[in-house]
Write a protein that holds these residues in place. Structure first.
Motif, mmCIF file in Angstrom:
data_model
loop_
_atom_site.group_PDB
_atom_site.id
_atom_site.type_symbol
_atom_site.label_atom_id
_atom_site.label_comp_id
_atom_site.label_asym_id
_atom_site.label_seq_id
_atom_site.Cartn_x
_atom_site.Cartn_y
_atom_site.Cartn_z
ATOM 1 N N GLN A 149 56.009 36.457 92.930
ATOM 2 C CA GLN A 149 56.532 37.823 93.002
ATOM 3 C C GLN A 149 57.598 37.922 91.910
ATOM 4 O OE1 GLN A 149 56.612 40.060 96.401
ATOM 5 N NE2 GLN A 149 56.951 41.591 94.799
ATOM 6 N N GLU A 156 52.910 38.935 89.740
ATOM 7 C CA GLU A 156 52.533 40.270 90.196
ATOM 8 C C GLU A 156 53.770 40.996 90.687
ATOM 9 O OE1 GLU A 156 49.469 41.464 90.030
ATOM 10 O OE2 GLU A 156 48.326 39.646 89.626
ATOM 11 N N VAL A 166 50.732 32.617 92.914
ATOM 12 C CA VAL A 166 51.149 34.000 92.685
ATOM 13 C C VAL A 166 52.647 34.109 92.876
ATOM 14 C CG1 VAL A 166 50.747 36.402 93.294
ATOM 15 C CG2 VAL A 166 48.923 34.736 93.603
ATOM 16 N N VAL A 174 50.725 41.961 95.899
ATOM 17 C CA VAL A 174 50.682 40.595 95.396
ATOM 18 C C VAL A 174 49.444 39.841 95.894
ATOM 19 C CG1 VAL A 174 51.910 38.392 95.431
ATOM 20 C CG2 VAL A 174 53.174 40.505 95.085
ATOM 21 N N LYS A 213 42.094 38.138 91.445
ATOM 22 C CA LYS A 213 42.240 37.362 90.217
ATOM 23 C C LYS A 213 41.678 35.944 90.386
ATOM 24 C CE LYS A 213 45.632 38.477 87.680
ATOM 25 N NZ LYS A 213 46.962 38.701 87.091
ATOM 26 N N ASN A 241 45.931 41.630 94.763
ATOM 27 C CA ASN A 241 45.699 41.406 93.331
ATOM 28 C C ASN A 241 45.421 39.937 93.056
ATOM 29 O OD1 ASN A 241 45.964 44.053 92.441
ATOM 30 N ND2 ASN A 241 48.189 43.896 92.306
ATOM 31 N N ALA A 273 49.862 33.630 88.368
ATOM 32 C CA ALA A 273 49.853 35.082 88.209
ATOM 33 C C ALA A 273 51.210 35.622 88.622
ATOM 34 C CB ALA A 273 48.753 35.701 89.063
#
Ligand code: C5P
Length: 255
Positions: free
Chosen positions: A208, A184, A206, A188, A195, A191, A182
């Motif tokens: 950034q 984001e 995740v 971060v 998810k 979310n 993901a």
């Protein structure tokens, strides 16, 4: 050297970004380079895995020792991932899959002499990562019998009376470990956790986005969210570092 902790494991990795055709010469695409997915493939091969790399529009040389399947659109990527994933131990969805595609692909090139342009109507693409999670839940309700949701038989994606035998067969048992990515820009962690739960995967990497990170750059920094565990921070470094952090978390889940 890397540990051979993925020896004999079948791993499917999607990489790159899908292209959704508007007409024969135009598409809607994204900025994914495929670098993170290719780093995952190289490191998995180095750790002993049998790797199928599903590459969407990537301009990088094939990683040695991996089987590369080239695709363009989200629908092609879905078919390739589901087919290779049916007897895989691990699926990692590192590709940037378009959420939407043009509802109609024009057979002929749209010309400016056609007059005022028509709006491009979009339709939703299937969420492949969520589908992998649903298939796994549906295929192995007993394996999750500790979960009250599974016991009640109401898990999202559970088989329904309208599923044909073909559907049931096609479900297979699916991969044991499912990893999503993901990107984001804000909130971060919050979310990402939402998810992870929504997509039903085991790990969610995740990123950034921004500050010369993620898209098209050799470096990355990430937080790997772990279902039922503590997040793992991967400091800024080569995309191989993120890849190895993922395999460090995947390998013990396969024993
Ligand atoms: O929902 P979002 O696009 O942020 O989720 C990203 C993750 O979901 C990535 O692992 C990506 O490969 C996967 N994905 C997918 N199918 C889609 C959209 C995203 O598998 N249609």
């Amino acid at each position: 050297g890397r540990p051979l902790d993925l020896a004999g494991r079948r791993v499917v990795i999607s990489a790159g970004g899908t292209r959704e055709a508007i007409d024969p010469v135009r598409y809607i695409g994204n900025r994914s380079s495929g670098l993170q997915g290719y780093a995952l493939a190289r490191t998995a091969v180095a750790r002993g895995a049998q790797v199928t790399l599903v590459a969407a529009n990537v301009a990088l040389p094939d990683p040695a020792g991996a089987t590369v399947v080239r695709v363009e659109s989200a629908e092609e990527l879905r078919a390739a991932v589901l087919s290779a994933g049916a007897d895989a131990d691990v699926v990692v969805m590192a590709a940037a899959v378009a959420d939407f595609r043009p509802a109609v692909r024009q057979d002929l090139k749209i010309k400016k002499t056609d007059g005022e342009p028509e709006p491009i109507r979009l339709t939703k693409n299937p969420d492949i990562l969520a589908e992998l999670g649903e298939r796994r839940r549906a295929a192995a309700p007993m394996a999750r019998s500790a979960s009250p949701v599974a016991v009640a038989g109401s898990a999202p994606g559970a088989l329904t009376s309208s599923d044909t035998p073909e559907d049931v067969l096609a479900q297979g048992s699916g991969p044991r470990v499912i990893v999503g990515f993901a990107a984001e820009t804000h909130d971060v962690l919050a979310n990402g956790q939402a998810k992870l739960a929504r997509k039903g995967c085991d790990l969610l990497v995740v990123n950034q986005v921004g500050e010369n990170l993620a898209f098209g750059t050799p470096d990355n920094a990430a937080t790997v969210l772990v279902a039922g565990g503590e997040p793992v921070e991967v400091p800024r470094g080569p995309k191989e570092d993120v890849a190895d952090a993922v395999w460090d978390l995947v390998a013990p889940r396969l024993t």
